[in-house]
Motif scaffolding. Structure first.
Motif, mmCIF file in Angstrom:
data_model
loop_
_atom_site.group_PDB
_atom_site.id
_atom_site.type_symbol
_atom_site.label_atom_id
_atom_site.label_comp_id
_atom_site.label_asym_id
_atom_site.label_seq_id
_atom_site.Cartn_x
_atom_site.Cartn_y
_atom_site.Cartn_z
ATOM 1 N N LYS A 1 0.838 -1.190 0.000
ATOM 2 C CA LYS A 1 0.000 0.000 0.000
ATOM 3 C C LYS A 1 0.875 1.242 0.000
ATOM 4 C CE LYS A 1 -3.654 2.640 2.098
ATOM 5 N NZ LYS A 1 -4.592 2.816 3.197
ATOM 6 N N ASN A 2 0.630 2.103 -0.992
ATOM 7 C CA ASN A 2 1.240 3.426 -1.018
ATOM 8 C C ASN A 2 0.384 4.291 -0.105
ATOM 9 O OD1 ASN A 2 1.780 6.160 -1.662
ATOM 10 N ND2 ASN A 2 2.604 5.553 -3.655
ATOM 11 N N MET A 3 0.908 4.596 1.068
ATOM 12 C CA MET A 3 0.140 5.321 2.079
ATOM 13 C C MET A 3 -0.131 6.762 1.674
ATOM 14 S SD MET A 3 -0.369 2.987 4.319
ATOM 15 C CE MET A 3 -0.899 3.816 5.805
ATOM 16 N N THR A 4 0.701 7.315 0.819
ATOM 17 C CA THR A 4 0.540 8.691 0.374
ATOM 18 C C THR A 4 -0.555 8.829 -0.664
ATOM 19 O OG1 THR A 4 2.899 9.030 0.763
ATOM 20 C CG2 THR A 4 1.784 10.682 -0.585
ATOM 21 N N GLN B 1 12.504 -8.600 -4.334
ATOM 22 C CA GLN B 1 13.106 -9.450 -3.311
ATOM 23 C C GLN B 1 12.066 -10.361 -2.679
ATOM 24 O OE1 GLN B 1 14.744 -5.888 -1.392
ATOM 25 N NE2 GLN B 1 16.756 -6.894 -1.467
ATOM 26 N N ASP B 2 10.894 -9.823 -2.397
ATOM 27 C CA ASP B 2 9.824 -10.634 -1.809
ATOM 28 C C ASP B 2 9.411 -11.762 -2.757
ATOM 29 O OD1 ASP B 2 9.876 -8.942 0.392
ATOM 30 O OD2 ASP B 2 7.959 -7.968 -0.076
ATOM 31 N N ALA B 3 9.254 -11.457 -4.046
ATOM 32 C CA ALA B 3 8.828 -12.475 -5.017
ATOM 33 C C ALA B 3 9.875 -13.579 -5.146
ATOM 34 C CB ALA B 3 8.570 -11.838 -6.381
ATOM 35 N N LEU B 4 11.143 -13.226 -5.062
ATOM 36 C CA LEU B 4 12.198 -14.233 -5.165
ATOM 37 C C LEU B 4 12.285 -15.110 -3.927
ATOM 38 C CD1 LEU B 4 14.993 -12.177 -6.948
ATOM 39 C CD2 LEU B 4 13.435 -13.857 -7.953
ATOM 40 N N SER B 5 11.775 -14.614 -2.798
ATOM 41 C CA SER B 5 11.824 -15.394 -1.550
ATOM 42 C C SER B 5 10.768 -16.492 -1.502
ATOM 43 C CB SER B 5 11.641 -14.474 -0.344
ATOM 44 O OG SER B 5 10.271 -14.150 -0.169
ATOM 45 N N ARG B 6 9.766 -16.382 -2.373
ATOM 46 C CA ARG B 6 8.651 -17.350 -2.452
ATOM 47 C C ARG B 6 7.744 -17.320 -1.213
ATOM 48 N NH1 ARG B 6 9.638 -19.812 -7.678
ATOM 49 N NH2 ARG B 6 7.605 -20.747 -7.430
ATOM 50 N N GLU B 7 7.741 -16.211 -0.493
ATOM 51 C CA GLU B 7 6.815 -15.989 0.613
ATOM 52 C C GLU B 7 5.838 -14.901 0.181
ATOM 53 O OE1 GLU B 7 7.580 -16.766 4.286
ATOM 54 O OE2 GLU B 7 9.258 -18.075 3.818
ATOM 55 N N VAL B 8 4.770 -14.693 0.951
ATOM 56 C CA VAL B 8 3.809 -13.628 0.653
ATOM 57 C C VAL B 8 3.938 -12.555 1.731
ATOM 58 C CG1 VAL B 8 1.381 -13.039 0.329
ATOM 59 C CG2 VAL B 8 2.236 -15.259 -0.445
ATOM 60 N N TYR B 9 4.085 -11.313 1.295
ATOM 61 C CA TYR B 9 4.295 -10.202 2.209
ATOM 62 C C TYR B 9 3.193 -9.168 2.066
ATOM 63 C CZ TYR B 9 8.997 -11.992 2.836
ATOM 64 O OH TYR B 9 10.065 -12.787 3.137
ATOM 65 N N VAL B 10 2.961 -8.412 3.152
ATOM 66 C CA VAL B 10 2.086 -7.253 3.142
ATOM 67 C C VAL B 10 2.919 -6.111 3.707
ATOM 68 C CG1 VAL B 10 -0.031 -6.212 4.031
ATOM 69 C CG2 VAL B 10 0.026 -8.663 3.468
ATOM 70 N N ARG B 11 3.085 -5.044 2.902
ATOM 71 C CA ARG B 11 3.958 -3.936 3.308
ATOM 72 C C ARG B 11 3.317 -2.595 2.932
ATOM 73 N NH1 ARG B 11 9.143 -6.156 4.298
ATOM 74 N NH2 ARG B 11 9.620 -8.059 3.126
ATOM 75 N N CYS B 12 3.767 -1.546 3.624
ATOM 76 C CA CYS B 12 3.343 -0.184 3.327
ATOM 77 C C CYS B 12 4.564 0.656 2.968
ATOM 78 C CB CYS B 12 2.644 0.443 4.538
ATOM 79 S SG CYS B 12 1.103 -0.395 4.979
ATOM 80 N N HIS B 13 4.333 1.658 2.129
ATOM 81 C CA HIS B 13 5.421 2.564 1.729
ATOM 82 C C HIS B 13 4.847 3.938 1.442
ATOM 83 C CE1 HIS B 13 4.436 2.500 -2.644
ATOM 84 N NE2 HIS B 13 4.012 1.263 -2.369
ATOM 85 N N ASP B 14 5.765 4.892 1.260
ATOM 86 C CA ASP B 14 5.353 6.269 0.966
ATOM 87 C C ASP B 14 5.546 6.645 -0.504
ATOM 88 O OD1 ASP B 14 8.091 6.593 0.666
ATOM 89 O OD2 ASP B 14 8.319 7.924 2.396
#
Length: 143
Positions: free
Chosen positions: A72-75, A122-135
């Protein structure tokens, strides 16, 4: 209800080749390097949207393998669904939206992309699923 904030949904494809290189574009509008992607249309599934966006921006047809993250782009209020994909056919070529298209190693990606976009690779190469926020550039909040 008219004052309720609105969100938009985008999709992006992390297209990985047999050498673990990733297909990336240099955007025509701001010259930033990013994974190919864009706004999801109302009448399409996320998987169809990512296939369409990757093809429009790179000339490469892909098959979606798995969801790798939600960002999610918080901005700006943009939710991005990012999928790991594999190339099916086509050769990388520029488009109206991309000034350059290239296969890049993870080291090159970390050097060339803003952190908010490099982490998606990096997340896609790790083969895990992530939820992250950024600006829009940097990650914000907890990991």
């Amino acid at each position: 209800m008219a004052d309720t904030p609105k969100h938009s949904v985008s999709v992006a494809g992390i297209v990985v080749d047999e050498d673990d290189r990733v297909l990336v574009i240099q955007r025509r509008d701001n010259a930033h390097w990013e994974p190919p992607g864009g706004i999801l249309e109302l009448d399409e599934s996320p998987e169809d949207g990512v296939c369409r966006e990757v093809f429009e921006e790179t000339g490469v047809s892909v098959a979606v393998e798995e969801l790798s993250g939600v960002y999610k782009n918080m901005t700006r209020g943009i939710i991005a669904l990012v999928f790991r994909c594999r190339r099916v056919s086509g050769e990388p070529t520029v488009s109206d939206e991309s000034r350059a298209v290239a296969w890049r190693s993870i080291g090159e990606i970390v050097d060339d992309m803003d952190p908010a976009f490099a982490i998606r690779v990096q997340d896609a190469l790790s083969r895990e699923v992530y939820v992250r926020c950024h600006d829009g550039v940097e990650l914000v909040g907890s990991d």
